[in-house]
Scaffold this active site. Structure first.
Site, PDB file in Angstrom:
ATOM      1  N   ASN A 101      -7.185  -7.211   3.116  1.00 40.00           N
ATOM      2  CA  ASN A 101      -7.895  -8.185   3.949  1.00 40.00           C
ATOM      3  C   ASN A 101      -9.096  -7.541   4.621  1.00 40.00           C
ATOM      4  O   ASN A 101      -9.084  -6.356   4.945  1.00 40.00           O
ATOM      5  CB  ASN A 101      -6.967  -8.758   5.019  1.00 40.00           C
ATOM      6  CG  ASN A 101      -5.797  -9.503   4.412  1.00 40.00           C
ATOM      7  OD1 ASN A 101      -5.848  -9.872   3.244  1.00 40.00           O
ATOM      8  ND2 ASN A 101      -4.766  -9.721   5.188  1.00 40.00           N
ATOM      9  N   HIS A 118     -10.834  -3.121   1.113  1.00 38.15           N
ATOM     10  CA  HIS A 118     -12.006  -3.944   0.774  1.00 38.15           C
ATOM     11  C   HIS A 118     -12.996  -4.058   1.926  1.00 38.15           C
ATOM     12  O   HIS A 118     -13.816  -4.964   1.957  1.00 38.15           O
ATOM     13  CB  HIS A 118     -11.545  -5.337   0.308  1.00 38.15           C
ATOM     14  CG  HIS A 118     -10.713  -5.291  -0.937  1.00 38.15           C
ATOM     15  ND1 HIS A 118      -9.828  -6.290  -1.307  1.00 38.15           N
ATOM     16  CD2 HIS A 118     -10.618  -4.348  -1.909  1.00 38.15           C
ATOM     17  CE1 HIS A 118      -9.233  -5.950  -2.445  1.00 38.15           C
ATOM     18  NE2 HIS A 118      -9.689  -4.773  -2.825  1.00 38.15           N
ATOM     19  N   CYS A 126     -26.744  -0.447   6.208  1.00 35.45           N
ATOM     20  CA  CYS A 126     -28.057  -0.637   5.582  1.00 35.45           C
ATOM     21  C   CYS A 126     -27.960  -0.298   4.096  1.00 35.45           C
ATOM     22  O   CYS A 126     -27.414   0.742   3.735  1.00 35.45           O
ATOM     23  CB  CYS A 126     -29.068   0.277   6.269  1.00 35.45           C
ATOM     24  SG  CYS A 126     -30.621   0.433   5.378  1.00 35.45           S
ATOM     25  N   CYS A 147     -32.739  -2.893   9.094  1.00 30.95           N
ATOM     26  CA  CYS A 147     -32.482  -1.573   9.676  1.00 30.95           C
ATOM     27  C   CYS A 147     -33.799  -0.985  10.200  1.00 30.95           C
ATOM     28  O   CYS A 147     -34.875  -1.416   9.809  1.00 30.95           O
ATOM     29  CB  CYS A 147     -31.920  -0.686   8.562  1.00 30.95           C
ATOM     30  SG  CYS A 147     -31.612   1.017   9.024  1.00 30.95           S
ATOM     31  N   THR A 187       0.654 -10.767  -0.766  1.00 28.31           N
ATOM     32  CA  THR A 187      -0.379 -10.551  -1.790  1.00 28.31           C
ATOM     33  C   THR A 187       0.126 -11.012  -3.148  1.00 28.31           C
ATOM     34  O   THR A 187       1.283 -10.784  -3.488  1.00 28.31           O
ATOM     35  CB  THR A 187      -0.846  -9.080  -1.848  1.00 28.31           C
ATOM     36  OG1 THR A 187      -1.716  -8.918  -2.988  1.00 28.31           O
ATOM     37  CG2 THR A 187       0.293  -8.095  -1.943  1.00 28.31           C
ATOM     38  N   ASN A 212       7.193 -12.508   0.562  1.00 27.91           N
ATOM     39  CA  ASN A 212       6.256 -13.522   0.056  1.00 27.91           C
ATOM     40  C   ASN A 212       7.056 -14.783  -0.262  1.00 27.91           C
ATOM     41  O   ASN A 212       8.071 -14.696  -0.958  1.00 27.91           O
ATOM     42  CB  ASN A 212       5.577 -12.984  -1.219  1.00 27.91           C
ATOM     43  CG  ASN A 212       4.343 -13.797  -1.620  1.00 27.91           C
ATOM     44  OD1 ASN A 212       4.383 -15.033  -1.588  1.00 27.91           O
ATOM     45  ND2 ASN A 212       3.294 -13.111  -1.993  1.00 27.91           N
ATOM     46  N   PRO A 213       6.650 -15.952   0.244  1.00 23.74           N
ATOM     47  CA  PRO A 213       7.410 -17.175  -0.064  1.00 23.74           C
ATOM     48  C   PRO A 213       7.436 -17.477  -1.562  1.00 23.74           C
ATOM     49  O   PRO A 213       8.310 -18.202  -2.033  1.00 23.74           O
ATOM     50  CB  PRO A 213       6.652 -18.282   0.668  1.00 23.74           C
ATOM     51  CG  PRO A 213       5.737 -17.602   1.624  1.00 23.74           C
ATOM     52  CD  PRO A 213       5.502 -16.206   1.122  1.00 23.74           C
TER      53      PRO A 213
HETATM   54  P1  NAD Z   1      -3.989 -14.168  -2.587  1.00 26.02           P
HETATM   55  O1  NAD Z   1      -4.643 -15.361  -1.941  1.00 26.02           O
HETATM   56  O2  NAD Z   1      -4.221 -13.931  -4.021  1.00 26.02           O
HETATM   57  O3  NAD Z   1      -2.405 -14.255  -2.361  1.00 26.02           O
HETATM   58  C1  NAD Z   1      -1.845 -14.600  -1.111  1.00 26.02           C
HETATM   59  C2  NAD Z   1      -0.343 -14.451  -1.235  1.00 26.02           C
HETATM   60  O4  NAD Z   1       0.220 -14.678   0.052  1.00 26.02           O
HETATM   61  C3  NAD Z   1       0.314 -15.451  -2.191  1.00 26.02           C
HETATM   62  O5  NAD Z   1       1.141 -14.734  -3.089  1.00 26.02           O
HETATM   63  C4  NAD Z   1       1.130 -16.348  -1.258  1.00 26.02           C
HETATM   64  O6  NAD Z   1       2.344 -16.773  -1.864  1.00 26.02           O
HETATM   65  C5  NAD Z   1       1.407 -15.421  -0.086  1.00 26.02           C
HETATM   66  N1  NAD Z   1       1.657 -16.073   1.211  1.00 26.02           N
HETATM   67  C6  NAD Z   1       1.172 -17.268   1.668  1.00 26.02           C
HETATM   68  N2  NAD Z   1       1.617 -17.498   2.921  1.00 26.02           N
HETATM   69  C7  NAD Z   1       2.380 -16.435   3.272  1.00 26.02           C
HETATM   70  C8  NAD Z   1       3.097 -16.075   4.457  1.00 26.02           C
HETATM   71  N3  NAD Z   1       3.117 -16.872   5.538  1.00 26.02           N
HETATM   72  N4  NAD Z   1       3.784 -14.899   4.467  1.00 26.02           N
HETATM   73  C9  NAD Z   1       3.771 -14.080   3.387  1.00 26.02           C
HETATM   74  N5  NAD Z   1       3.099 -14.373   2.246  1.00 26.02           N
HETATM   75  C10 NAD Z   1       2.403 -15.517   2.193  1.00 26.02           C
HETATM   76  O7  NAD Z   1      -4.421 -12.924  -1.692  1.00 26.02           O
HETATM   77  P2  NAD Z   1      -4.600 -11.382  -2.048  1.00 26.02           P
HETATM   78  O8  NAD Z   1      -3.469 -10.926  -2.907  1.00 26.02           O
HETATM   79  O9  NAD Z   1      -4.858 -10.710  -0.767  1.00 26.02           O
HETATM   80  O10 NAD Z   1      -5.913 -11.309  -2.953  1.00 26.02           O
HETATM   81  C11 NAD Z   1      -7.076 -12.051  -2.653  1.00 26.02           C
HETATM   82  C12 NAD Z   1      -8.381 -11.239  -2.538  1.00 26.02           C
HETATM   83  O11 NAD Z   1      -9.284 -11.984  -1.690  1.00 26.02           O
HETATM   84  C13 NAD Z   1      -8.258  -9.893  -1.892  1.00 26.02           C
HETATM   85  O12 NAD Z   1      -9.039  -8.997  -2.641  1.00 26.02           O
HETATM   86  C14 NAD Z   1      -8.841 -10.025  -0.474  1.00 26.02           C
HETATM   87  O13 NAD Z   1      -9.710  -8.941  -0.172  1.00 26.02           O
HETATM   88  C15 NAD Z   1      -9.651 -11.297  -0.507  1.00 26.02           C
HETATM   89  N6  NAD Z   1      -9.390 -12.223   0.656  1.00 26.02           N
HETATM   90  C16 NAD Z   1      -9.196 -11.745   1.933  1.00 26.02           C
HETATM   91  C17 NAD Z   1      -8.907 -12.624   2.984  1.00 26.02           C
HETATM   92  C18 NAD Z   1      -8.707 -12.076   4.397  1.00 26.02           C
HETATM   93  O14 NAD Z   1      -9.284 -11.065   4.784  1.00 26.02           O
HETATM   94  N7  NAD Z   1      -7.858 -12.724   5.222  1.00 26.02           N
HETATM   95  C19 NAD Z   1      -8.788 -13.977   2.752  1.00 26.02           C
HETATM   96  C20 NAD Z   1      -8.987 -14.441   1.439  1.00 26.02           C
HETATM   97  C21 NAD Z   1      -9.282 -13.547   0.403  1.00 26.02           C
HETATM   98 ZN    ZN Z   2     -31.674   1.918   6.862  1.00 27.22          ZN
END
Ligand code: NAD
Ligand code: ZN
Length: 250
Positions: A101, A118, A126, A147, A187, A212-213
């Site tokens: 995240n 990430h 910059c 910058c 994830t 994970n649900p």
């Molecule tokens: P994903 O969206 O692919 O998967 C999310 C997972 O979370 C799913 O498997 C889902 O079943 C599970 N989930 C949903 N609610 C939940 C809960 N309450 N408790 C536990 N699990 C739960 O996300 P990912 O695997 O992180 O991959 C997505 C990519 O997008 C990553 O590379 C990330 O960097 C980026 N991203 C980041 C954010 C953020 O920073 N919050 C948000 C969206 C996407």
């Molecule tokens: Zn610079």
């Protein structure tokens, strides 16, 4: 539930724990996913906006999208899942968080040892001289800031097609190789190289727990699978672990 008790026993008896997290741990905070119905941004695909070439040709569009997402992220709070990790870290100092995240919620919850694979949406640098701007600067900039060297300043997040920041993945691998228990939380385990970390943990005979649900691509690797929301189950596991650790000390 019996698996919570079993995990609490396990955690009480080990020192080094890794939490590998994805967007799901922030779901209960209300962080919207990329694919929500968000007005004008629906017209663009995240692959187009989170992209260096688009930043070069249309920097203000990309900058504006990040400012929009930053405002949303700042308006939400870390949830009980993030906070449970902070509690466990008080007991188990050698706990590392490896997150995909960019939303800064682990740090806002007080988590330590956070490896951000990430990047972090609050940070910038910059593109020319790489000078960092890490203190929520440019909060009111609607257009891309420049910058002092004249270069454009971009968010410090890994965009589609880009490599992870140097050294960051190596630190994550090291934490995995050194850990006793590996949690994967919220994830879908489809984004690589991040998703290779549970595989590395499994190959090295770590004890793996998935929260994970829903089933994921890698669920088959795990010793224990908990099909619940992280904000509901993590506080229970942590409070049980505290009780058990307390009684072990007597
Ligand atoms: P994903 O969206 O692919 O998967 C999310 C997972 O979370 C799913 O498997 C889902 O079943 C599970 N989930 C949903 N609610 C939940 C809960 N309450 N408790 C536990 N699990 C739960 O996300 P990912 O695997 O992180 O991959 C997505 C990519 O997008 C990553 O590379 C990330 O960097 C980026 N991203 C980041 C954010 C953020 O920073 N919050 C948000 C969206 C996407
Ligand atoms: Zn610079």
């Amino acid at each position: 539930m019996y698996h919570n008790e079993f995990i609490a026993d396990k955690l009480a008896s080990v020192n080094r724990i890794v939490f590998f997290t994805g967007a799901g741990i922030s779901a209960e905070s209300g962080v919207p996913t990329f694919r929500g119905k968000e007005g004008i941004w629906q017209k663009f695909r995240p692959e187009e906006l989170a992209n260096f070439n688009t930043f070069l040709t249309n920097p203000n569009l990309v900058w504006e999208w990040y400012q929009y997402r930053r405002r949303i992220i700042r308006s939400v709070l870390p949830n009980a899942g993030h906070l449970a990790i902070t509690e466990l870290q008080k007991l188990k100092l050698a706990t590392t968080v490896i997150t995909q995240n960019v939303d800064n919620l682990h740090k806002r919850a007080g988590n330590n040892n956070v490896i951000e694979l990430h990047g972090n949406i609050e940070n910038n640098y910059c593109i020319e001289c790489k000078k960092r701007y890490d203190n929520i600067e440019f909060i009111n900039n609607n257009t891309v800031p420049l910058c002092e060297c004249g270069g454009k300043i971009r968010p410090d997040v890994v965009w589609f097609g880009e490599n992870l920041p140097p050294g960051v993945f190596q630190s994550a691998e090291k934490a995995v190789l050194e850990c006793d228990v590996f949690f994967s939380i919220g994830t879908s385990s489809i984004v690589y190289p991040a998703a290779s970390l549970p595989i590395l943990a499994s190959r090295n005979n770590k004890f793996l727990i998935e929260i994970n649900p829903n089933e994921t691509e890698l669920s088959y690797l795990f010793n224990v699978v908990i099909r619940e929301k992280s904000g509901e189950v993590l506080p229970k596991i942590v409070s049980m672990t505290k009780e058990k650790s307390g009684s072990n000390e007597k």
